[in-house]
Design an enzyme around this catalytic site. Structure first.
Site, PDB file in Angstrom:
ATOM      1  N   SER A 227       0.724  -1.093  -0.059  1.00 44.14           N
ATOM      2  CA  SER A 227      -0.054  -0.004  -0.063  1.00 44.14           C
ATOM      3  C   SER A 227       0.761   1.213  -0.081  1.00 44.14           C
ATOM      4  O   SER A 227       1.888   1.312  -0.819  1.00 44.14           O
ATOM      5  CB  SER A 227      -0.848   0.017   1.162  1.00 44.14           C
ATOM      6  OG  SER A 227      -2.025   0.898   0.986  1.00 44.14           O
ATOM      7  N   GLU A 374      -8.768  -5.315  -4.864  1.00 43.29           N
ATOM      8  CA  GLU A 374      -8.227  -4.438  -3.814  1.00 43.29           C
ATOM      9  C   GLU A 374      -9.113  -3.402  -3.219  1.00 43.29           C
ATOM     10  O   GLU A 374      -9.166  -3.467  -1.882  1.00 43.29           O
ATOM     11  CB  GLU A 374      -7.293  -3.662  -4.698  1.00 43.29           C
ATOM     12  CG  GLU A 374      -5.980  -3.938  -5.248  1.00 43.29           C
ATOM     13  CD  GLU A 374      -4.894  -4.203  -4.247  1.00 43.29           C
ATOM     14  OE1 GLU A 374      -5.153  -3.804  -2.960  1.00 43.29           O
ATOM     15  OE2 GLU A 374      -3.943  -4.523  -4.484  1.00 43.29           O
ATOM     16  N   HIS A 459      -7.639  -5.588  -0.334  1.00 42.81           N
ATOM     17  CA  HIS A 459      -6.420  -4.833  -0.290  1.00 42.81           C
ATOM     18  C   HIS A 459      -5.670  -5.272   1.064  1.00 42.81           C
ATOM     19  O   HIS A 459      -6.482  -5.517   2.121  1.00 42.81           O
ATOM     20  CB  HIS A 459      -6.710  -3.385  -0.037  1.00 42.81           C
ATOM     21  CG  HIS A 459      -5.544  -2.499  -0.037  1.00 42.81           C
ATOM     22  ND1 HIS A 459      -4.473  -2.188  -0.944  1.00 42.81           N
ATOM     23  CD2 HIS A 459      -5.150  -1.457   0.981  1.00 42.81           C
ATOM     24  CE1 HIS A 459      -3.726  -1.630  -0.596  1.00 42.81           C
ATOM     25  NE2 HIS A 459      -3.924  -1.100   0.709  1.00 42.81           N
TER      26      HIS A 459
END
Length: 602
Positions: A227, A374, A459
């Site tokens: 990230s 995600e 994610h």
């Protein structure tokens, strides 16, 4: 009686829900000083401990001087030397941030924030008798505004595959990236605004100078992150200051687009961000009741002069700096520019300009990857698509709309975070570009709530697989329990990651038993799909997502309203910079009827 029975049922359901969703992290380990871990650093001696798994661990080692007082908003300096032996048994404080599940600390009474400005510490994990091993330096995620190294345990990676793992803290939010022109001192580093970026460079410098004492090879360092940590990993590839300090990079759910300095520092009317440095000062002035409103604040700021502005900003406490930010619906992450294109720490160029020319970036071997779903993490935990049954049990609402939002948002992330970057880098002459897509989605259901559909390969789900730890992520621990194939997939991923750290080519993994992972566009293949055998197994794919292809698909989508189409355009393609003319003309009916600002949040 019936009412009482319903109350009992609800209480039982609430208790079950709490038990299942409660954080699944293990109890903190008891660290006792072990003389076998005594090591010498350039700042002084440290001693760590041996954990239950047998790894040698050092926590809370300072890699820079505390960035406090006059060192706030300055490039990091080397750590202050100490005498005697420093015990490295607990992680250093998180950097200042708003509380979240990633913060690793609880809010003290009367405080809004957690952490301390004295936070530039790192943790090291190594196998016993380590010598000359590959080094993997982890940069945590969290929107460059939340998170801490303390959340991550590198023991399993270190022990299973004989590497040394380093996990770092770095300055976050308005302390990590802040470029007010009146703070300028005439020094390119101090004036860059890229303090969090410079912290990562400083951590790499510490690693170069000290990691041999912990069994690592300073000539073989892999930077990896997820990230925001993946964005920051790409920042290391883009920064000339990091050249030679690392040798490989793994980018998990990342992307990169340097924020222009005008966006980071200017007023909104001049192209600045709503939380640019000048706008942050405006908000502080209003909050302190020195002025009535923003317009008055801008005039007041212009009259203050640089010395007074500097004194005012340095006089602000952490609590005051963070109090102005609205984080509703953002998981405590702050909406402000980071990784600034200042022209010195980071190039003042576009993403394509940087990575299409090997003269503009550190062209080391790189792995680029995203998770198939995600954006489901952000959508699935937000209120727009979550309903409740019996006031307690969550339910997914507007399922078809939800799944479309997940698809387009995640496909757009893959395009900008993997496929376009991979094409840029290979066109620059870098032959060592590898890509993956993480597809694991076996969360199962909870009392009828299909977590596999809601979150899927969301994610952050891959982090536990990379570190080989499913028990220390408070957000996801319960979701992994029912997946029979997760351990085998984790072993494979750890094998690929560490083999890449060894050689710059993940190949067939650390022991040579994995499916061959081919470089980008080799033999017509592009990405390695990572999944359990039940989900199709690990295999190469040939798909490439382009921005034009995805837009054409959305424009031709049938069975959706024009408002949804326009919303999907904004949420998929307009987070950083929206092409207003393209938006207005998009799709069969155009989007002029809808204000894009209303669509910008997940």
């Amino acid at each position: 009686m019936k009412k009482l029975l319903w109350m009992v049922v609800l209480l039982v359901l609430a208790a079950v829900l709490w038990w299942w969703l409660r954080p699944g992290a293990p109890e903190p380990e008891v660290a006792e000083r072990a003389e076998a871990t005594l090591r010498a650093t350039t700042s002084g001696d440290v001693v760590g401990y041996v954990n239950a798994a047998g790894a040698h661990v050092w926590k809370g080692i300072p890699y820079a001087a505390p960035p406090v007082g006059a060192l706030r908003w300055r490039a990091p300096e080397p750590p202050v030397a100490w005498s005697g032996v420093r015990e490295a048994l607990t992680s250093g404080s998180a950097c200042p941030q708003l509380p979240s599940s990633l913060a690793g600390e609880s809010v003290a009474t009367g405080r809004r924030t957690v952490g301390s400005e004295d936070c530039l510490y790192l943790n090291v994990f190594a196998p016993p008798q380590a010598h000359g091993l590959p080094v993997m330096l982890w940069i945590h995620g969290g929107g460059n505004s939340i998170g801490t190294a303390a959340t991550y345990d590198g023991s399993e990676l270190a022990l299973r595959h004989q590497v040394v793992v380093v996990a770092i803290n770095y300055r976050l939010g308005p302390l990590g990236w802040f470029a007010h022109p009146d703070l300028a001192r005439g020094d390119a580093l101090d004036d860059s605004g890229n303090y969090g970026t410079l912290d990562a460079v400083r951590a790499l410098t510490w690693t170069r100078d000290n990691i041999a004492a912990f069994g690592g090879d300073a000539a073989n360092v892999t930077v990896f992150g997820e990230s925001a940590g993946a964005f920051d990993t790409l920042a290391m590839m883009a920064s000339p200051l990091a050249k030679g300090l690392f040798h490989r990079a793994i980018v998990q759910s990342g992307g990169f687009s340097p924020a222009p300095m005008a966006l980071a520092s200017g007023y909104v009317e001049d192209g600045g961000h709503v939380n640019s440095a000048r706008e942050v000062l405006n908000q502080l002035l209003v909050k302190d009741a020195l002025v009535a409103d923003r317009a008055a604040a801008r005039t007041f700021q212009a009259d203050m002069g640089a010395p007074r502005i500097r004194e005012y900003l340095y006089g602000k406490s952490v609590e005051e700096l963070f109090a102005i930010f609205d984080t509703e619906g953002s998981f405590s992450m702050l909406n402000m520019p980071s990784n600034l294109g200042d022209g010195h720490v980071l190039p003042a160029m576009t993403t394509e300009e940087i990575f299409s020319d090997s003269a503009n970036y550190n062209a080391v071997p790189v792995i680029l990857g995203t998770n198939r779903d995600e954006v489901a993490l952000f959508l699935g935990m937000g209120p727009e698509f979550r309903d409740t049954f019996l006031w307690v049990l969550p339910r997914l609402k507007n399922e078809a709309t939800y799944l479309r939002r997940v698809y387009y948002g995640s496909a757009a992330w893959k395009e900008r975070g993997v496929d376009s970057l991979a094409d840029y880098m290979t066109s620059s002459g870098n032959p060592n570009v590898y890509a993956y897509r993480f597809d694991w989605d076996e969360e199962g259901s909870f009392l009828g709530y299909d977590l596999s559909k809601v979150f899927g390969a969301a994610h952050g789900m891959e982090i536990a697989f990379v570190f080989g730890r499913f028990d220390n992520n408070p957000l996801f621990a319960r979701m992994y329990a029912g997946s029979e194939g997760k351990d085998a997939l984790s072993r494979s991923m750890m094998s690929y990651w560490t083999q890449f750290a060894v050689s710059g080519d993940p190949g067939t993994g650390r022991d040579g038993s994995e499916r061959p992972w081919l470089a980008w566009r080799t033999d017509g293949k592009t990405s390695l799909l990572l999944d359990t055998q039940a989900g199709g197994g690990i295999r190469m794919d040939d798909a490439v997502m382009t921005r034009d292809r995805l837009k054409a698909q959305l424009a031709a989508e049938v069975g959706i309203s024009n408002e949804e189409r326009c919303r999907l355009f904004v949420t998929s393609f307009g987070f950083n910079e929206l092409d207003v003319a393209e938006y207005a003309a998009f799709g069969p009916e155009g989007c002029t009827a809808f204000d894009p600002e209303a669509f910008r949040r997940f």
